[in-house]
Design a protein around this motif. Sequence first.
Motif, PDB file in Angstrom:
ATOM      1  N   LEU A 153       0.849  -1.186   0.000  1.00 36.36           N
ATOM      2  CA  LEU A 153       0.000   0.000   0.000  1.00 36.36           C
ATOM      3  C   LEU A 153       0.890   1.243   0.000  1.00 36.36           C
ATOM      4  O   LEU A 153       2.054   1.167   0.379  1.00 36.36           O
ATOM      5  CB  LEU A 153      -0.905   0.002   1.240  1.00 36.36           C
ATOM      6  CG  LEU A 153      -2.297  -0.581   1.055  1.00 36.36           C
ATOM      7  CD1 LEU A 153      -2.234  -2.041   0.663  1.00 36.36           C
ATOM      8  CD2 LEU A 153      -3.130  -0.396   2.304  1.00 36.36           C
ATOM      9  N   PRO A 154       0.357   2.389  -0.414  1.00 29.78           N
ATOM     10  CA  PRO A 154       1.166   3.614  -0.398  1.00 29.78           C
ATOM     11  C   PRO A 154       1.765   3.870   0.990  1.00 29.78           C
ATOM     12  O   PRO A 154       1.076   3.692   2.009  1.00 29.78           O
ATOM     13  CB  PRO A 154       0.152   4.705  -0.774  1.00 29.78           C
ATOM     14  CG  PRO A 154      -0.911   3.985  -1.545  1.00 29.78           C
ATOM     15  CD  PRO A 154      -0.999   2.621  -0.937  1.00 29.78           C
ATOM     16  N   LYS A 155       3.017   4.277   1.024  1.00 23.57           N
ATOM     17  CA  LYS A 155       3.709   4.445   2.306  1.00 23.57           C
ATOM     18  C   LYS A 155       3.001   5.407   3.266  1.00 23.57           C
ATOM     19  O   LYS A 155       2.950   5.145   4.478  1.00 23.57           O
ATOM     20  CB  LYS A 155       5.154   4.879   2.060  1.00 23.57           C
ATOM     21  CG  LYS A 155       6.008   3.749   1.496  1.00 23.57           C
ATOM     22  CD  LYS A 155       7.456   4.160   1.332  1.00 23.57           C
ATOM     23  CE  LYS A 155       8.283   2.971   0.791  1.00 23.57           C
ATOM     24  NZ  LYS A 155       9.700   3.342   0.571  1.00 23.57           N
ATOM     25  N   PRO A 156       2.450   6.534   2.778  1.00 23.00           N
ATOM     26  CA  PRO A 156       1.729   7.405   3.730  1.00 23.00           C
ATOM     27  C   PRO A 156       0.537   6.716   4.389  1.00 23.00           C
ATOM     28  O   PRO A 156       0.252   6.943   5.566  1.00 23.00           O
ATOM     29  CB  PRO A 156       1.270   8.576   2.843  1.00 23.00           C
ATOM     30  CG  PRO A 156       2.233   8.589   1.707  1.00 23.00           C
ATOM     31  CD  PRO A 156       2.548   7.154   1.446  1.00 23.00           C
ATOM     32  N   ILE A 157      -0.159   5.851   3.638  1.00 22.64           N
ATOM     33  CA  ILE A 157      -1.287   5.098   4.216  1.00 22.64           C
ATOM     34  C   ILE A 157      -0.769   4.130   5.280  1.00 22.64           C
ATOM     35  O   ILE A 157      -1.360   3.992   6.361  1.00 22.64           O
ATOM     36  CB  ILE A 157      -2.052   4.329   3.119  1.00 22.64           C
ATOM     37  CG1 ILE A 157      -2.673   5.294   2.110  1.00 22.64           C
ATOM     38  CG2 ILE A 157      -3.109   3.415   3.723  1.00 22.64           C
ATOM     39  CD1 ILE A 157      -3.859   6.064   2.609  1.00 22.64           C
ATOM     40  N   CYS A 158       0.348   3.462   4.994  1.00 27.23           N
ATOM     41  CA  CYS A 158       0.948   2.538   5.973  1.00 27.23           C
ATOM     42  C   CYS A 158       1.286   3.274   7.266  1.00 27.23           C
ATOM     43  O   CYS A 158       1.068   2.760   8.366  1.00 27.23           O
ATOM     44  CB  CYS A 158       2.204   1.881   5.398  1.00 27.23           C
ATOM     45  SG  CYS A 158       1.901   0.777   3.998  1.00 27.23           S
ATOM     46  N   GLN A 159       1.828   4.489   7.147  1.00 21.30           N
ATOM     47  CA  GLN A 159       2.174   5.270   8.328  1.00 21.30           C
ATOM     48  C   GLN A 159       0.932   5.644   9.133  1.00 21.30           C
ATOM     49  O   GLN A 159       0.941   5.619  10.365  1.00 21.30           O
ATOM     50  CB  GLN A 159       2.931   6.536   7.922  1.00 21.30           C
ATOM     51  CG  GLN A 159       4.401   6.298   7.626  1.00 21.30           C
ATOM     52  CD  GLN A 159       5.193   5.953   8.881  1.00 21.30           C
ATOM     53  OE1 GLN A 159       5.094   6.637   9.897  1.00 21.30           O
ATOM     54  NE2 GLN A 159       5.960   4.882   8.825  1.00 21.30           N
ATOM     55  N   MET A 160      -0.143   5.992   8.451  1.00 23.44           N
ATOM     56  CA  MET A 160      -1.381   6.341   9.161  1.00 23.44           C
ATOM     57  C   MET A 160      -1.948   5.132   9.901  1.00 23.44           C
ATOM     58  O   MET A 160      -2.486   5.269  11.000  1.00 23.44           O
ATOM     59  CB  MET A 160      -2.406   6.903   8.179  1.00 23.44           C
ATOM     60  CG  MET A 160      -2.051   8.264   7.638  1.00 23.44           C
ATOM     61  SD  MET A 160      -3.379   8.910   6.590  1.00 23.44           S
ATOM     62  CE  MET A 160      -2.432   9.838   5.390  1.00 23.44           C
ATOM     63  N   ILE A 161      -1.848   3.961   9.280  1.00 30.30           N
ATOM     64  CA  ILE A 161      -2.301   2.733   9.944  1.00 30.30           C
ATOM     65  C   ILE A 161      -1.480   2.496  11.203  1.00 30.30           C
ATOM     66  O   ILE A 161      -2.018   2.181  12.271  1.00 30.30           O
ATOM     67  CB  ILE A 161      -2.188   1.534   8.979  1.00 30.30           C
ATOM     68  CG1 ILE A 161      -3.224   1.669   7.854  1.00 30.30           C
ATOM     69  CG2 ILE A 161      -2.375   0.204   9.711  1.00 30.30           C
ATOM     70  CD1 ILE A 161      -3.014   0.717   6.695  1.00 30.30           C
ATOM     71  N   LEU A 162      -0.175   2.689  11.091  1.00 37.61           N
ATOM     72  CA  LEU A 162       0.720   2.485  12.232  1.00 37.61           C
ATOM     73  C   LEU A 162       0.427   3.468  13.359  1.00 37.61           C
ATOM     74  O   LEU A 162       0.495   3.107  14.534  1.00 37.61           O
ATOM     75  CB  LEU A 162       2.169   2.643  11.768  1.00 37.61           C
ATOM     76  CG  LEU A 162       3.261   2.566  12.842  1.00 37.61           C
ATOM     77  CD1 LEU A 162       3.262   1.195  13.517  1.00 37.61           C
ATOM     78  CD2 LEU A 162       4.620   2.866  12.221  1.00 37.61           C
ATOM     79  N   ARG A 163       0.063   4.688  13.003  1.00 41.22           N
ATOM     80  CA  ARG A 163      -0.007   5.759  14.005  1.00 41.22           C
ATOM     81  C   ARG A 163      -1.420   6.241  14.286  1.00 41.22           C
ATOM     82  O   ARG A 163      -1.601   7.316  14.858  1.00 41.22           O
ATOM     83  CB  ARG A 163       0.862   6.930  13.536  1.00 41.22           C
ATOM     84  CG  ARG A 163       2.334   6.550  13.340  1.00 41.22           C
ATOM     85  CD  ARG A 163       3.202   7.741  13.002  1.00 41.22           C
ATOM     86  NE  ARG A 163       3.261   8.685  14.093  1.00 41.22           N
ATOM     87  CZ  ARG A 163       3.879   9.871  14.012  1.00 41.22           C
ATOM     88  NH1 ARG A 163       4.468  10.226  12.889  1.00 41.22           N
ATOM     89  NH2 ARG A 163       3.886  10.690  15.052  1.00 41.22           N
TER      90      ARG A 163
END
Length: 281
Positions: A199-209
Amino acid sequence: MIDIDDKVLADLKSGFSLPSKPEVLQNLQNELNSDEPELGNIAEIISEDVGTAAAVLKVINSPAYGMSRTITDIRQAVMFLGVNCITQLVTGHLLKNAFKQEDCCISLQRFWDNATDMSQLAMAIGKQIKTTVPLENLQLLGLFHDSGIPAMAMRFDNYNDLMTRAYQRGEQSLLYYEEQIYPVNHTIVGYYLASSWHLPKPICQMILRHHDETYLKEEADQTLKATFATMKLAENLAFEAKHFRPCGDWYAFKDLVMVALELSDDDYVDLKEDVEEYFIH
């Protein structure tokens, strides 16, 4: 940007049997990453998977997308919505079908119903706020932000009990209760799943945080901030409509979300009434 420790990822690989990225998604991503992606090739890849094609058309023709005409085939869908939006829709459908109920101690039907509500509400809010937020990102984030939960429910037999306790004691988020018992929490597992599906990296970061309010203080990109804030607002409004109280972490997020989305108290009340009406219907 937060990076997950390599040891944590190694532990995840050994301890979790997370669903691998489906072939249709891999083929789609390969085409998108080519020098000149062809709309016809993209439509053909999706159309070859009949279930995925039908699910994508069903979502596109739902009120959330507000299309002025009925879309009847995937080539039309790609032309109307664009390759990014179509890819997000395909990804969401494949994710929902990647987990098997017999392996999981929570009701996947209820989980995905809630995730679909979140996705629809996030898109509806995205259409009403002043900041422009890509609807396909809200659609994907709504579905994926808690995707670590079914994976946790596959790994830990007592996870349903923990979820019940967390919702009964609403003063803390689910994350708080997970960290009392387990070596890993659903945000890290969800991040790992999203990353492995590319998935797009910004989406991955939002999932993480998505339980970390400092994201809204640190992220400089206004569109990403608004995307994250819209998801948190939808999450809380949905929770309030169902449980008649705010999410456990809403008080930490509320002011930051209101600023990020340029919302007044009256705006919030209007959105809350819209969400309550959504659940009535």
